[in-house]
Design an enzyme around this catalytic site. Sequence first.
Site, PDB file in Angstrom:
ATOM      1  N   ARG A  24       0.820  -1.426  -0.013  1.00  0.00           N
ATOM      2  CA  ARG A  24       0.116  -0.019   0.004  1.00  0.00           C
ATOM      3  C   ARG A  24       0.852   1.202   0.044  1.00  0.00           C
ATOM      4  O   ARG A  24       0.458   2.102  -0.529  1.00  0.00           O
ATOM      5  CB  ARG A  24      -0.988  -0.001   1.211  1.00  0.00           C
ATOM      6  N   ASN A  89      -6.908   6.970  -0.750  1.00  0.00           N
ATOM      7  CA  ASN A  89      -6.705   5.542  -0.817  1.00  0.00           C
ATOM      8  C   ASN A  89      -7.541   4.697   0.111  1.00  0.00           C
ATOM      9  O   ASN A  89      -7.625   4.934   1.577  1.00  0.00           O
ATOM     10  CB  ASN A  89      -5.135   5.386  -0.162  1.00  0.00           C
ATOM     11  N   SER A  90      -8.359   4.160  -0.245  1.00  0.00           N
ATOM     12  CA  SER A  90      -9.442   3.454   0.511  1.00  0.00           C
ATOM     13  C   SER A  90      -9.200   2.564   1.676  1.00  0.00           C
ATOM     14  O   SER A  90      -7.900   2.129   1.537  1.00  0.00           O
ATOM     15  CB  SER A  90     -10.556   2.929  -0.369  1.00  0.00           C
ATOM     16  N   GLN A  91     -10.079   2.315   2.700  1.00  0.00           N
ATOM     17  CA  GLN A  91      -9.715   1.466   3.809  1.00  0.00           C
ATOM     18  C   GLN A  91      -9.367   0.188   3.255  1.00  0.00           C
ATOM     19  O   GLN A  91     -10.109  -0.307   2.526  1.00  0.00           O
ATOM     20  CB  GLN A  91     -11.117   1.703   4.539  1.00  0.00           C
TER      21      GLN A  91
END
Length: 382
Positions: A24, A89-91
Amino acid sequence: MASRLKESGALTSDWLPTFAAVPRELFVPDLMWPGRAKGTGAGQGEAIDRNEDPEAWFSAVYSDVSLTTQWDDGQHSGTGKGRTPTCSNSQPSMVFSMLDALDVQETSRVLEIGTGTGWNAALLSERVGPGNVVSVEVDEENAKSARERIESAGYHPTLIVGDGFEGHREGAPYDRVLVTAALTEVPHRVIGQVRTGGIIVAPYATTYGGEGVVQLTVQRDGSAVGHFVGSSAFMRLRQQRQKRRHVRDYLGGKPWPADGEKSMTTISPEEVGDWLPMFAIGLQTQGMFPWAEYYDDGTYTLWLRDAAVTSWATVDYEPGRDEFEVYQSGPRDLWDEVAVAYLHWDNMGRPEFGRFGLTVDGETGEHTPWLDHPSSPLRPVC
């Protein structure tokens, strides 16, 4: 984080190698605003700059929270918060839950609507091969930075700067479509670019509020049908944002309560304010939205307004009361509509997200929500 995601069920064993191969951290800019963990309040925390506090930056990146990376469509600068978050930046738990719902196969051809920071596109490229991935991003700056991150990670999918609402016909037909921004309307043009039996996974938001991830399967007749698989809270697709008028535009220049008619209700605004009942109400109502005006003494006014700017309602909440004061004005009795929709949901046993579903007509684009089965549609209360 992998262990926590596996324990929660979000990260399945088939996605674990992909998670490990596509860190990530490669898809998060140096400056970002981490979301707050559940139970600590909504919204974003203060900015974290990797150059100034790398330990806090890495801690946020490997926490199960969303990371806001842009405010106000790029018009905001600095380390303070802007008005509206417009890219993130999504969960991670949401990312992998949606990827699991997408049910990709080894050679699935995938369209992603909303490249964002590029993490999803890279994950999909690792899983099905970059030649099978098309990702569309409307924001030129986001598209540029995402391309740099994706290519630096070693992937070269087809990256398009354009209107995701239109899909990308040149790359069709697709086996899967992943949407990474909330829709109030599933584009029938996109449905038409998916093979029969193909799957569309998208966050679907009602006008009233509440939102869930829906998993739609494209049928032979061109329609798309499927259940919701859980709740979600994504930024709206830029092309489907709604401009809302101020409450003063509804009062005709008069002070509240203007010409509103007074009544009382035993339904507390607190009962209709959680995400699930809001979602259920939104599936049964049309063209109305709520807003809460909070006061220092712990009370608040729930405002309801219609999109046509013809009707409004207020409900005053006071802790400890059993009845609440209501004012309504206009051709629609908005609070009455909310009450009917809420009571219907309550009488059905308060069904969770997974019992609701959606059918989108491939020709007309009409959206029909339902409970348990497409043969049990939810009828609008007005």
